[in-house]
Write a protein that holds these residues in place. Structure first.
Motif, short mmCIF file in Angstrom:
data_model
loop_
_atom_site.label_atom_id
_atom_site.label_comp_id
_atom_site.label_asym_id
_atom_site.label_seq_id
_atom_site.Cartn_x
_atom_site.Cartn_y
_atom_site.Cartn_z
N MET A 41 16.56 -14.16 -5.46
CA MET A 41 16.89 -14.29 -6.88
C MET A 41 16.64 -12.95 -7.56
O MET A 41 15.63 -12.30 -7.29
CB MET A 41 16.03 -15.36 -7.54
N ARG A 42 17.55 -12.53 -8.43
CA ARG A 42 17.43 -11.20 -9.04
C ARG A 42 16.71 -11.22 -10.39
O ARG A 42 16.04 -10.26 -10.75
CB ARG A 42 18.82 -10.58 -9.21
N GLU A 43 16.89 -12.29 -11.14
CA GLU A 43 16.35 -12.35 -12.50
C GLU A 43 15.40 -13.55 -12.63
O GLU A 43 15.56 -14.56 -11.94
CB GLU A 43 17.48 -12.48 -13.53
N LEU A 44 14.48 -13.44 -13.56
CA LEU A 44 13.59 -14.56 -13.83
C LEU A 44 14.38 -15.77 -14.30
O LEU A 44 14.04 -16.93 -13.98
CB LEU A 44 12.55 -14.16 -14.88
N SER A 45 15.45 -15.52 -15.05
CA SER A 45 16.28 -16.61 -15.55
C SER A 45 16.92 -17.41 -14.41
O SER A 45 17.23 -18.60 -14.58
CB SER A 45 17.38 -16.07 -16.47
N GLU A 46 17.12 -16.77 -13.26
CA GLU A 46 17.70 -17.48 -12.12
C GLU A 46 16.70 -18.47 -11.53
O GLU A 46 17.08 -19.59 -11.15
CB GLU A 46 18.17 -16.49 -11.06
N GLU A 100 8.00 -7.03 -1.62
CA GLU A 100 8.25 -5.69 -2.14
C GLU A 100 9.51 -5.09 -1.52
O GLU A 100 9.88 -5.43 -0.40
CB GLU A 100 7.05 -4.78 -1.84
N PHE A 101 10.14 -4.18 -2.27
CA PHE A 101 11.28 -3.40 -1.78
C PHE A 101 12.50 -4.27 -1.50
O PHE A 101 13.35 -3.92 -0.67
CB PHE A 101 10.91 -2.60 -0.51
N GLY A 102 12.60 -5.40 -2.19
CA GLY A 102 13.71 -6.32 -1.95
C GLY A 102 14.64 -6.44 -3.15
O GLY A 102 14.70 -5.57 -4.02
N LYS A 103 15.36 -7.55 -3.20
CA LYS A 103 16.36 -7.78 -4.25
C LYS A 103 15.73 -8.26 -5.54
O LYS A 103 16.28 -8.08 -6.62
CB LYS A 103 17.38 -8.83 -3.78
N SER A 104 14.57 -8.95 -5.44
CA SER A 104 13.95 -9.55 -6.62
C SER A 104 12.99 -8.57 -7.29
O SER A 104 12.29 -7.81 -6.62
CB SER A 104 13.18 -10.81 -6.24
N GLU A 105 12.97 -8.61 -8.62
CA GLU A 105 11.93 -7.90 -9.35
C GLU A 105 10.59 -8.57 -9.05
O GLU A 105 10.53 -9.78 -8.80
CB GLU A 105 12.24 -7.95 -10.85
N LEU A 106 9.52 -7.79 -9.09
CA LEU A 106 8.21 -8.33 -8.76
C LEU A 106 7.59 -8.93 -10.03
O LEU A 106 6.84 -8.29 -10.74
CB LEU A 106 7.31 -7.25 -8.17
N PHE A 107 7.90 -10.21 -10.25
CA PHE A 107 7.41 -10.90 -11.43
C PHE A 107 5.94 -11.29 -11.25
O PHE A 107 5.47 -11.51 -10.13
CB PHE A 107 8.25 -12.14 -11.70
N SER A 108 5.24 -11.43 -12.36
CA SER A 108 3.84 -11.85 -12.32
C SER A 108 3.76 -13.36 -12.13
O SER A 108 4.73 -14.10 -12.34
CB SER A 108 3.14 -11.46 -13.62
#
Length: 302
Positions: free
Chosen positions: A193-198, A216-224
């Motif tokens: 998933m790319r976005e938190l909204s997803e 880490e180093f993947g498609k997803s942002e590192l969300f808290s």
């Protein structure tokens, strides 16, 4: 001493109970039994066992080269080390539906609390790499149905992972996830998933827990964890983080040996011997030895 005294059945029951509570469960990835014990000591809710880590531990890429025997054996060693529930990556189930059926029973016997099976074409690829392919919906459903039918402990968590988001988009991922839940999946792992909204859209569309992969180093942002909880995520994993951290430190230590000829400058970065002994409960083993071997042998001639 030795291994956990909490039964696998109890670990599964607790996992189900905590998932039902709505709290966010944190499952860092263990790269060996000792790191699992550290995860427990630090107060996390569970242990994740990554297929990528198991492959890397053997010096292999994460492309489906490990066998069920290897995964079940190593997962058992890790899962039995703590009172925490452990979830393992079962890749594509190690074969056709009958193989998937055997997989879930082997992993039940190994003491796991749950597993996930993905819908990639075998041989699979890392979920955050380009060029992966997914099977058709019918094949993906057959894998989950086979696992659900073969499961003996109803509390064993059967999670379905779908990689279709990176290929066909979010709507396709939601549709695939719904079909996998209908087939018997207890939870969904929507990969890359790319976005938190997803994550939020996925959670809103489903009536089962969802998992977020914070690699880490993947498609997803590192969300808290707080961001993920607000988006409706139930489980978050950091599958390879501890291995990456440990290997990074090992590489720096070897560089220091090459340049300095000793590791004096790195002592502050090492786990102290006393901390290691405490983590492995060395004192309990000493106490056991003194309780069992509390006799002396008579001297010859007496």
């Amino acid at each position: 001493m030795l291994y956990s005294t909490t039964t696998p059945a109890e670990k599964r029951r607790v996992l189900r109970e905590r998932l039902a509570s709505g709290e966010l469960l944190r499952f860092p990835g263990a790269f060996n039994p000792l790191s699992a014990r550290l995860i427990a000591e630090k107060g996390f809710e569970g242990v994740y066992i990554s297929g990528a880590v198991l492959s890397a531990d053997l010096g292999l890429p994460d492309i489906g080269l490990t066998t069920l025997t290897e995964v079940a054996g190593r997962a058992k060693q890790i899962a039995r080390m703590t009172d925490l529930p452990a979830i393992v990556d079962a890749d594509t189930g190690f074969g056709e539906p009958m193989n998937v059926a055997r997989t879930i029973q082997e992993l039940e016997d190994a003491g796991l609390a749950g597993m996930h099976i993905e819908d990639q074409v075998n041989p699979k690829r890392c979920g955050h790499l380009d060029g992966k392919s997914v099977v058709d919906e019918s094949t993906a459903i057959k894998r989950i149905r086979a696992a659900a039918d073969a499961r003996r402990d109803e509390n064993f968590l059967l999670m379905a992972r779908t990689d279709i988001r990176a290929i066909e988009g979010l709507d396709a991922a939601i549709d695939r996830a719904k079909a996998l839940v209908d087939a018997g999946a207890d939870a969904i792992f929507p990969e890359a998933m790319r976005e938190l909204s997803e994550f939020e859209a996925m959670a809103n569309a489903l009536d089962v827990p969802i998992l977020a992969n914070m690699t880490e180093f993947g498609k997803s942002e590192l969300f808290s964890t707080s961001q993920l909880q607000s988006a409706g995520v139930s489980i978050v994993i950091w599958p390879v983080s501890l291995l990456r951290t440990a290997m990074g430190a090992a590489g720096r230590a070897l560089d220091t040996l090459n340049t300095d000829g000793h590791l004096t400058s790195m002592l502050g970065e090492m786990q102290h011997r006393a901390d290691l002994y405490e983590l492995i409960d060395y004192e309990s083993y000493n106490h056991f030895d003194s309780g069992v071997f509390n006799f002396t042998l008579d001297q010859p001639g007496r």
